[in-house]
Design a protein around this motif. Structure first.
Motif, PDB file in Angstrom:
ATOM      1  N   ARG A 369     -46.429 -49.748   3.548  1.00 31.26           N
ATOM      2  CA  ARG A 369     -46.751 -49.878   4.965  1.00 31.26           C
ATOM      3  C   ARG A 369     -45.804 -49.017   5.787  1.00 31.26           C
ATOM      4  O   ARG A 369     -44.625 -48.881   5.483  1.00 31.26           O
ATOM      5  N   GLY A 370     -46.344 -48.419   6.860  1.00 23.45           N
ATOM      6  CA  GLY A 370     -45.513 -47.631   7.757  1.00 23.45           C
ATOM      7  C   GLY A 370     -44.703 -48.517   8.684  1.00 23.45           C
ATOM      8  O   GLY A 370     -44.857 -49.746   8.711  1.00 23.45           O
ATOM      9  N   GLY A 371     -43.832 -47.892   9.465  1.00 24.96           N
ATOM     10  CA  GLY A 371     -43.054 -48.652  10.435  1.00 24.96           C
ATOM     11  C   GLY A 371     -43.928 -49.224  11.532  1.00 24.96           C
ATOM     12  O   GLY A 371     -45.122 -48.916  11.655  1.00 24.96           O
ATOM     13  N   PHE A 372     -43.321 -50.069  12.372  1.00 22.10           N
ATOM     14  CA  PHE A 372     -44.064 -50.766  13.424  1.00 22.10           C
ATOM     15  C   PHE A 372     -44.770 -49.774  14.345  1.00 22.10           C
ATOM     16  O   PHE A 372     -45.959 -49.923  14.635  1.00 22.10           O
ATOM     17  N   PHE A 373     -44.069 -48.771  14.820  1.00 22.28           N
ATOM     18  CA  PHE A 373     -44.663 -47.798  15.739  1.00 22.28           C
ATOM     19  C   PHE A 373     -45.791 -47.032  15.062  1.00 22.28           C
ATOM     20  O   PHE A 373     -46.844 -46.799  15.671  1.00 22.28           O
ATOM     21  N   LYS A 374     -45.598 -46.650  13.804  1.00 25.63           N
ATOM     22  CA  LYS A 374     -46.627 -45.917  13.046  1.00 25.63           C
ATOM     23  C   LYS A 374     -47.896 -46.764  12.911  1.00 25.63           C
ATOM     24  O   LYS A 374     -49.019 -46.268  13.063  1.00 25.63           O
ATOM     25  N   ASP A 378     -51.565 -45.785  14.434  1.00 24.84           N
ATOM     26  CA  ASP A 378     -52.709 -45.664  13.524  1.00 24.84           C
ATOM     27  C   ASP A 378     -53.838 -46.600  13.934  1.00 24.84           C
ATOM     28  O   ASP A 378     -55.031 -46.268  13.812  1.00 24.84           O
ATOM     29  N   ASN A 379     -53.480 -47.786  14.428  1.00 23.71           N
ATOM     30  CA  ASN A 379     -54.496 -48.737  14.857  1.00 23.71           C
ATOM     31  C   ASN A 379     -55.297 -48.179  16.025  1.00 23.71           C
ATOM     32  O   ASN A 379     -56.531 -48.299  16.080  1.00 23.71           O
ATOM     33  N   ILE A 380     -54.613 -47.515  16.947  1.00 20.23           N
ATOM     34  CA  ILE A 380     -55.292 -46.904  18.089  1.00 20.23           C
ATOM     35  C   ILE A 380     -56.175 -45.749  17.626  1.00 20.23           C
ATOM     36  O   ILE A 380     -57.341 -45.627  18.027  1.00 20.23           O
TER      37      ILE A 380
END
Length: 387
Positions: A369-374, A378-380
């Motif tokens: 899993r990527g970091g929180f910001f990533k 990606d969700n956007i």
């Protein structure tokens, strides 16, 4: 595979991985006419049936039965329940005199004969007497050994076969099919190469009696035949299982119910020549090969390599490997985390629009899993993406 073009669509739908060339379509003539009650031509490696007729029709097995007897001997040797040096005391039931006019090893009652000699006597000399002796040594009797034969037949997938004895002489209800015998031969070659090697031996001498293998194709210099077994009874006619190799391809043929020894060899040779002339065994993808990079959401990286875990091997008309197309379907949009070797969809291999193979699509790398910001970014992006 020389050229790969990926048409990306929405996740969860079909992705086309096309491997085109401008090779002309192969012209493959129909299989030759085979004068036998039933027959089959199979690619050993893929299990593909290249040609067949009445391959599931029940038929008396005759001495083709001994392929299963030899298979069980090989399995028991592998398990260590018997050894090649075990002495086997020949009972009255196994005495050669009990089988007049049939194929024999010519063993005598009361003598001790090593398993290694009896194994050769069954496979090379087709000895009915040796078959009974080994059935008694392994299972205590012919009935118990027949039960063991049928259990192995079921595990191999021989759904239309029933064995009653270890030698194949006519017995009520004892039947097999050309397809089932091809499956048995495939299992023998794959699982027990040492036992299978005996099927290429052309002669065997025991008790000062020299006998020749009845498979005449072992002497045919135009083919590289290394087995397998002949069979004949008045009821079943003349039958033959063969296997041969050429240019990295191995074929298995079974012809059942021909009119003579010459005919069973000739019909088998026609099938082998046809298979080698017009078909080839092709490795479409090597084990572990990656063939496409796909977007993954919420991961430490943006792209994950996808491919196959095991080698993908198919049977094709000669010269057509560059016309293969691979279409794959993702189970769902790819989201982290993903483990190495995780199945994420399926691949469908087609030739001229027809499916010829399907296999799992797996990840060729682990993705954390990527970091929180990533993950937020990606969700956007995923909401507005067509991937």
């Amino acid at each position: 595979m020389k050229k790969r073009v990926l048409n990306q669509l929405f996740a969860g739908s079909v992705f086309a991985l096309s491997l085109f060339s401008f090779t002309a379509t192969a012209v493959v003539p129909p299989a030759p006419s085979i004068n036998a009650r039933s027959y089959i031509l199979m690619d050993y490696t893929t299990g593909e049936i290249i040609a067949a007729s009445n391959e599931h029709e029940p038929h008396g097995p005759a001495s083709l039965t001994k392929v299963m007897t030899g298979y069980i001997i090989g399995k028991e040797l592998e398990r260590g329940t018997i050894s090649l040096t075990d002495p086997v005391t020949i009972s009255e039931r196994a005495w050669a005199r009990n089988f007049p006019g049939s194929s024999l090893m010519f063993i005598e009652v009361g003598r001790e004969v090593p398993v290694s000699e009896l194994q050769k006597g069954i496979i090379i000399s087709s000895g009915n007497d040796a078959s009974v002796a080994m059935a008694e040594h392994i299972a205590g009797g012919e009935g118990a050994f027949a039960d063991l034969m049928n259990a192995h037949a079921q595990s191999i997938g021989m759904q239309n076969t029933l064995f009653r004895n270890p030698h194949g002489l006519p017995a009520e209800g004892q039947v097999t099919t050309a397809f089932d015998m091809a499956l048995l031969t495939q299992a023998l070659i794959k699982e027990l190469p040492s036992a299978y090697a005996l099927h290429s031996e052309r002669e065997y001498t025991y008790n000062n009696i020299r006998q020749y293998n009845r498979n005449s194709l072992l002497w045919d210099r135009s083919l590289n035949v290394d087995g397998v077994k002949t069979g004949h009874t008045a009821e079943s006619g003349y039958s033959l299982i063969t296997s041969a190799t050429q240019d990295g391809m191995r074929l298995i043929t079974v012809v059942m119910g021909t009119q003579s020894e010459v005919a069973r060899a000739a019909e088998s040779k026609k099938l082998l020549n046809y298979g080698f002339r017009f078909y080839e065994t092709v490795t479409a993808y090597e084990a572990g090969e990656s063939f496409v990079s796909q977007r993954i959401w919420g991961g430490s990286i943006d792209q994950v390599e996808l491919g196959v875990q095991d080698a993908v091997v198919v049977t094709l008309p000669k010269g057509q490997r560059d016309r293969l197309e691979a279409n794959f379907v993702l189970d769902k949009p790819l989201e982290a985390p993903l483990a190495l070797g995780e199945t994420v969809g399926r691949v469908y291999l087609t030739l001229e629009g027809e499916d010829i193979a399907t296999f799992p699509l797996v990840t060729q790398q682990a993705v954390e899993r990527g970091g929180f910001f990533k993950r937020i970014m990606d969700n956007i992006k995923q909401r507005f993406s067509d991937e």
